[in-house]
Write a protein that holds these residues in place. Sequence first.
Motif, PDB file in Angstrom:
ATOM      1  N   GLU A  69       0.827  -1.204   0.000  1.00  0.00           N
ATOM      2  CA  GLU A  69       0.000   0.000   0.000  1.00  0.00           C
ATOM      3  C   GLU A  69       0.867   1.262   0.000  1.00  0.00           C
ATOM      4  O   GLU A  69       0.558   2.244  -0.693  1.00  0.00           O
ATOM      5  CB  GLU A  69      -0.927  -0.010   1.215  1.00  0.00           C
ATOM      6  N   GLU A 126       2.546   1.959  -3.512  1.00  0.00           N
ATOM      7  CA  GLU A 126       1.567   2.460  -4.487  1.00  0.00           C
ATOM      8  C   GLU A 126       1.173   3.892  -4.162  1.00  0.00           C
ATOM      9  O   GLU A 126       1.059   4.724  -5.075  1.00  0.00           O
ATOM     10  CB  GLU A 126       0.332   1.552  -4.515  1.00  0.00           C
ATOM     11  N   ARG A 186      -2.571  -9.612  -2.481  1.00  0.00           N
ATOM     12  CA  ARG A 186      -3.397  -9.118  -3.589  1.00  0.00           C
ATOM     13  C   ARG A 186      -4.426  -8.073  -3.146  1.00  0.00           C
ATOM     14  O   ARG A 186      -4.598  -7.042  -3.822  1.00  0.00           O
ATOM     15  CB  ARG A 186      -4.083 -10.293  -4.271  1.00  0.00           C
ATOM     16  N   HIS A 189      -4.163  -5.858  -1.054  1.00  0.00           N
ATOM     17  CA  HIS A 189      -3.472  -4.626  -0.700  1.00  0.00           C
ATOM     18  C   HIS A 189      -2.891  -3.908  -1.920  1.00  0.00           C
ATOM     19  O   HIS A 189      -2.254  -2.864  -1.774  1.00  0.00           O
ATOM     20  CB  HIS A 189      -2.350  -4.923   0.296  1.00  0.00           C
ATOM     21  N   ILE A 190      -3.079  -4.483  -3.113  1.00  0.00           N
ATOM     22  CA  ILE A 190      -2.522  -3.932  -4.345  1.00  0.00           C
ATOM     23  C   ILE A 190      -3.664  -3.476  -5.248  1.00  0.00           C
ATOM     24  O   ILE A 190      -4.496  -4.285  -5.658  1.00  0.00           O
ATOM     25  CB  ILE A 190      -1.642  -4.985  -5.067  1.00  0.00           C
ATOM     26  N   LYS A 191      -3.705  -2.203  -5.548  1.00  0.00           N
ATOM     27  CA  LYS A 191      -4.755  -1.671  -6.410  1.00  0.00           C
ATOM     28  C   LYS A 191      -4.418  -1.849  -7.885  1.00  0.00           C
ATOM     29  O   LYS A 191      -5.308  -1.991  -8.722  1.00  0.00           O
ATOM     30  CB  LYS A 191      -4.968  -0.182  -6.118  1.00  0.00           C
ATOM     31  N   GLY A 192      -3.129  -1.790  -8.204  1.00  0.00           N
ATOM     32  CA  GLY A 192      -2.697  -1.843  -9.598  1.00  0.00           C
ATOM     33  C   GLY A 192      -2.257  -3.226 -10.023  1.00  0.00           C
ATOM     34  O   GLY A 192      -2.868  -4.239  -9.675  1.00  0.00           O
TER      35      GLY A 192
END
Length: 229
Positions: free
Chosen positions: A26, A29, A60, A62-65
Amino acid sequence: MSFDRKIKIAPSILAADFANFGAECEAIEAQGADWVHVDVMDGHFVPNITFGPATCAAIRPHIKGVMDVHLMISPVDPYIDAFAAAGADVITAHAEAGPHIHRTLQAIRAAGAKAGIALNPGTPASAIEPLLDMIDLVCVMTVNPGFGGQKFIDMTGKIRALRALIGDRPVHIEIDGGVDPNTALLVARAGADVLVAGSAVFRGGSASNPDPYGTNIRAIREAAEGVYA
């Protein structure tokens, strides 16, 4: 995941705090990372052991992209579905990891992920020529795979050769190993557009003090984008 050739910075969580992966993802990003790069090592194909599909599934959310999963393992094929199910957007396998890389790339795409192929420093650009229409990314190793923090090996000649082979195909050229603001300029000038960086991003910061991550990411991006200024 749309295609463009803008410079993308993909911090490698190999250099992050292993006890705090969700917050680290997080943080990077929020500080400007474009992709999150996950280096999977098996202690067989490379001399180190890192993460498996369970770790990818755990981070996964915690990952936006883009979650960019680099498989430094052999064999590859039995694990493709598990990494795809864990949420990998890109799955990259090594050309050197087995005798049937064509089949591996087919399996990655069949699992719903973008297909990448990685080349060790000793493997020429010509090795992927028959596979150019089956890949979405080629990862040029600028260290020998296995450990973070190694010294950059100059692969700019190979990068230029790949750029010429790829032509107008929608295929990213990713660089993995020893990327910092100095080497970012070299590889971007040669034609790379995705830059994996570990210690050069995470140095000096933490999930609770993420500002240095942003400073480091901006320095790498600005060096690489200076090619086009």
